[in-house]
Design a protein around this motif. Structure first.
Motif, short mmCIF file in Angstrom:
data_model
loop_
_atom_site.label_atom_id
_atom_site.label_comp_id
_atom_site.label_asym_id
_atom_site.label_seq_id
_atom_site.Cartn_x
_atom_site.Cartn_y
_atom_site.Cartn_z
N ALA A 1 10.53 -3.21 2.99
CA ALA A 1 10.09 -4.56 2.64
C ALA A 1 8.57 -4.66 2.63
O ALA A 1 7.89 -3.99 3.41
N PRO A 2 8.00 -5.49 1.75
CA PRO A 2 6.56 -5.77 1.83
C PRO A 2 6.25 -6.46 3.16
O PRO A 2 7.06 -7.23 3.68
N VAL A 3 5.09 -6.18 3.72
CA VAL A 3 4.69 -6.81 4.97
C VAL A 3 3.29 -7.39 4.82
O VAL A 3 2.52 -6.99 3.95
N GLU A 4 2.98 -8.34 5.70
CA GLU A 4 1.63 -8.92 5.75
C GLU A 4 1.09 -8.74 7.15
O GLU A 4 1.72 -9.14 8.13
N LEU B 1 -3.46 -9.17 5.34
CA LEU B 1 -3.52 -8.08 4.38
C LEU B 1 -2.09 -7.70 4.00
O LEU B 1 -1.25 -7.47 4.87
N GLY B 2 -1.80 -7.61 2.72
CA GLY B 2 -0.47 -7.23 2.27
C GLY B 2 -0.35 -5.73 2.09
O GLY B 2 -1.29 -5.07 1.65
N VAL B 3 0.84 -5.20 2.44
CA VAL B 3 1.12 -3.77 2.27
C VAL B 3 2.52 -3.63 1.67
O VAL B 3 3.50 -4.12 2.24
N LEU B 4 2.61 -2.97 0.53
CA LEU B 4 3.89 -2.78 -0.15
C LEU B 4 4.74 -1.72 0.57
O LEU B 4 4.21 -0.91 1.33
N PRO B 5 6.05 -1.71 0.32
CA PRO B 5 6.91 -0.69 0.93
C PRO B 5 6.46 0.73 0.57
O PRO B 5 6.04 0.98 -0.56
N ALA B 6 6.56 1.63 1.55
CA ALA B 6 6.18 3.04 1.36
C ALA B 6 4.74 3.19 0.91
O ALA B 6 4.39 4.14 0.20
N HIS B 7 3.87 2.27 1.31
CA HIS B 7 2.45 2.32 1.00
C HIS B 7 1.64 2.31 2.30
O HIS B 7 2.13 1.89 3.35
#
Length: 207
Positions: free
Chosen positions: A134-137, A160-166
């Motif tokens: 899931a995307p997280v902040e 700050l947003g971080v996409l899945p597997a990023h």
């Protein structure tokens, strides 16, 4: 959502989707819709796809996302018609992030690196890895503590947003400290049942 013409002349707008990815430094990488991993193409619809707004007029934009088993993310661009004369014509556009993730998806990840240094100011570089689906902040605090555990200075981190597997690498700057040994201690909330935390030793030497 709503858009409003804040100018003094009529404004012609068009709306369209784009896929996107994010580099480790947070920079956006744009792709044709339906071509990138995690695209919302086929699950998202919006209305209208164009509008003519008189000065001061508002336009309601309806966006709908169909539920799915996994997360998806796309950008909805709102772009004005090009203006200008001759060979130089300028169009303005803004991108609205559209993210969808079932609440049941687990949030997973943590701080993989924390590095602290001082020149004219204290710089703390952090690397967060999102290992979940899931995307997280990210948001939280960064404290600089003396070796007795007392906070000397602190700063807010994020969102700050971080996409899945990023992964996301970011730096927080704080005021310079007098000579001594310190610990940089970030504590970040990213929506999981636990907090992401780390620490790094910071030694400030006399000049």
């Amino acid at each position: 959502m709503q858009v409003r013409n804040e100018g003094a002349r009529p404004l012609q707008l068009r709306l369209y989707l784009s896929d996107y990815d994010q580099a480790e430094d947070g920079a956006y990488l744009f792709h044709e819709p339906g071509t990138a991993r995690g695209t919302c193409q086929g699950r998202i619809s919006f209305f209208p796809d164009n509008a003519l707004l008189e000065p001061g007029q508002r336009q309601e934009i309806q966006v709908r996302i169909e539920p799915g088993a996994g997360a998806c993310w796309s950008l909805l661009f709102i772009e004005s018609a090009p203006e200008g004369t001759g060979q130089v014509r300028v169009a303005n556009r803004i991108g609205v992030r559209v993210l969808n993730a079932p609440a049941s998806l687990p949030r997973d990840g943590g701080l993989a690196e924390v590095r602290a240094s001082q020149s004219d100011s204290v710089r703390v570089e952090m690397l967060f890895r999102n290992t979940g689906p899931a995307p997280v902040e990210l948001h939280g605090t960064l404290e600089i503590r003396d070796l007795a555990g007392t906070a000397v200075v602190s700063a807010q981190v994020g969102p700050l947003g971080v996409l899945p597997a990023h992964s996301r690498r970011f730096t927080t700057t704080l005021p310079a400290l007098p000579p001594g040994d310190y610990l940089a201690v970030p504590v970040l909330d990213f929506g999981a049942e636990w907090l992401a935390a780390g620490q790094a030793l910071l030694t400030v030497r006399r000049r």
